[in-house]
Design a protein around this motif. Structure first.
Motif, PDB file in Angstrom:
ATOM      1  N   ASP A  40       1.003  -1.290   0.018  1.00 26.81           N
ATOM      2  CA  ASP A  40      -0.140  -0.024   0.008  1.00 26.81           C
ATOM      3  C   ASP A  40       0.920   1.252  -0.081  1.00 26.81           C
ATOM      4  N   SER A  41       2.236   1.009   0.594  1.00 26.72           N
ATOM      5  CA  SER A  41       3.056   2.225   0.356  1.00 26.72           C
ATOM      6  C   SER A  41       3.255   2.753  -1.023  1.00 26.72           C
ATOM      7  N   LEU A  42       3.239   1.878  -1.840  1.00 22.82           N
ATOM      8  CA  LEU A  42       3.657   2.247  -3.441  1.00 22.82           C
ATOM      9  C   LEU A  42       2.676   2.712  -4.157  1.00 22.82           C
ATOM     10  N   PRO A  43       2.835   3.636  -5.084  1.00 22.48           N
ATOM     11  CA  PRO A  43       1.924   4.343  -5.752  1.00 22.48           C
ATOM     12  C   PRO A  43       1.062   3.646  -6.601  1.00 22.48           C
ATOM     13  N   PRO A  44      -0.147   4.002  -7.139  1.00 18.96           N
ATOM     14  CA  PRO A  44      -1.029   3.003  -7.852  1.00 18.96           C
ATOM     15  C   PRO A  44      -0.169   3.095  -9.334  1.00 18.96           C
ATOM     16  N   ILE A  45      -0.407   2.062 -10.037  1.00 18.38           N
ATOM     17  CA  ILE A  45       0.028   1.929 -11.650  1.00 18.38           C
ATOM     18  C   ILE A  45      -1.205   1.518 -12.435  1.00 18.38           C
ATOM     19  N   TRP A  46      -1.282   1.706 -13.575  1.00 15.57           N
ATOM     20  CA  TRP A  46      -2.198   1.347 -14.591  1.00 15.57           C
ATOM     21  C   TRP A  46      -2.061   0.248 -14.933  1.00 15.57           C
ATOM     22  N   VAL A  47      -2.907  -0.790 -14.946  1.00 15.77           N
ATOM     23  CA  VAL A  47      -2.976  -2.144 -15.407  1.00 15.77           C
ATOM     24  C   VAL A  47      -3.995  -2.378 -16.615  1.00 15.77           C
ATOM     25  N   GLY A  48      -3.314  -2.028 -17.669  1.00 15.35           N
ATOM     26  CA  GLY A  48      -4.444  -2.326 -18.887  1.00 15.35           C
ATOM     27  C   GLY A  48      -4.938  -3.674 -19.261  1.00 15.35           C
ATOM     28  N   TRP A  49      -4.031  -4.547 -19.278  1.00 16.96           N
ATOM     29  CA  TRP A  49      -4.462  -5.861 -19.743  1.00 16.96           C
ATOM     30  C   TRP A  49      -5.602  -6.636 -19.273  1.00 16.96           C
ATOM     31  N   THR A  50      -5.416  -6.560 -17.952  1.00 14.72           N
ATOM     32  CA  THR A  50      -6.433  -7.396 -16.982  1.00 14.72           C
ATOM     33  C   THR A  50      -7.541  -6.758 -16.393  1.00 14.72           C
ATOM     34  N   ILE A  51      -7.093  -5.858 -15.511  1.00 23.90           N
ATOM     35  CA  ILE A  51      -8.230  -4.974 -14.546  1.00 23.90           C
ATOM     36  C   ILE A  51      -8.503  -3.703 -15.228  1.00 23.90           C
ATOM     37  N   LYS A  52      -7.753  -3.136 -16.213  1.00 23.69           N
ATOM     38  CA  LYS A  52      -7.956  -2.026 -17.019  1.00 23.69           C
ATOM     39  C   LYS A  52      -8.433  -0.965 -15.978  1.00 23.69           C
ATOM     40  N   GLU A  53      -7.713  -0.702 -14.955  1.00 24.02           N
ATOM     41  CA  GLU A  53      -7.860   0.534 -13.912  1.00 24.02           C
ATOM     42  C   GLU A  53      -6.697   0.489 -13.275  1.00 24.02           C
ATOM     43  N   TYR A  54      -6.585   1.625 -12.371  1.00 24.06           N
ATOM     44  CA  TYR A  54      -5.353   1.762 -11.724  1.00 24.06           C
ATOM     45  C   TYR A  54      -5.225   0.560 -10.448  1.00 24.06           C
ATOM     46  N   THR A  55      -4.201   0.312  -9.994  1.00 22.53           N
ATOM     47  CA  THR A  55      -4.169  -0.673  -9.032  1.00 22.53           C
ATOM     48  C   THR A  55      -4.835  -0.052  -7.475  1.00 22.53           C
TER      49      THR A  55
END
Length: 246
Positions: A40-55
């Protein structure tokens, strides 16, 4: 009073070993623990292939989240990279252990009075590195010293406070850039994949125009087995010096 922290840690260690044993018995190749605070201390990243949203954060999924159980499953044969078309979607039947194993762990945790939820809303690659599975490679996959890039990942958030593993800090790629050279679509730069070029993404969710433009490469590197089945491109994995096929 002075021995209480040691006693708690000892019991927590025993329960962590118990959970890991359940995962291995259920078919996991690798299992590790990451604290909820660490991911949780890490910034969110975009995951486009699976969840198609920010973590998300673990606390978005479970307010009292304490730990994430990370599962690694060895893809030991090329046929496990199969994709099957069902109606207008793709399914991956040989990846079913990554659905079944977390369910079995979740059931065991619930019998002990804890909650658990399997999720795809966290970055599995980040989790795998934090759990000690391997390094993030130049092919944008987690590379394990034994299994190479031939592992697939699952995760389970729980309010059980388990003993976290040490992150994997070693660089396994070094000067090697075989994966960058061999990518047939030129989708790789060091530690990054351009999903607009990757054949796996194009075959699974590309537009008709993209598929037509790349039909030669798809025919060669994503070979069809039947009308509704094909193998996904594995070129960047095959040239990795770790986890070589025997």
């Amino acid at each position: 009073m002075g021995v209480e922290p040691f006693k708690i840690d000892s019991e927590r260690g025993k329960f962590t070993a118990e959970i890991k044993g359940k995962a291995l018995d259920a078919g996991a190749t690798l299992v590790g623990i990451v604290s909820a605070n660490a991911i949780d201390s890490l910034p969110p990243i975009w995951v486009g292939w699976t969840i198609k949203e920010y973590t998300k954060k673990t606390t978005d999924l479970m307010p009292d989240a304490k730990s994430v159980i990370v599962i690694g499953y060895h893809i030991w044969d090329d046929v496990l990279e199969i994709a099957l078309r069902k109606d207008d979607d793709w399914v991956y039947p040989c990846y079913s252990p990554l659905w079944d194993i977390p369910l079995r762990i979740s059931h065991h945790l619930e019998t002990k009075g804890y909650e658990a939820v399997s999720t795809s809303s966290l970055s599995k690659k980040r989790l795998a590195q934090l759990a000690g599975f391997g390094a993030y490679g130049k092919n944008a996959l987690i590379i394990n010293p034994k299994y190479g890039p031939w592992i697939r990942l699952g995760s389970l958030v729980t309010n059980a406070e388990l003993v976290p593993d040490q992150p994997f800090e070693q660089d396994l790629c070094g000067d090697c850039d075989n994966c960058l050279k061999v990518c047939p679509a030129g989708a790789l730069t060091p530690y990054k994949v351009d999903d607009s070029k990757c054949l796996v993404r194009i075959h699974l969710s590309g537009s008709a125009e993209e598929i037509d433009k790349n039909k030669g490469l798809l025919r060669r590197f994503e070979p069809s087995l039947t009308q509704n089945a094909h193998l996904m491109c594995m070129e960047c994995q095959k040239v990795c010096k770790y986890g070589k096929r025997t």
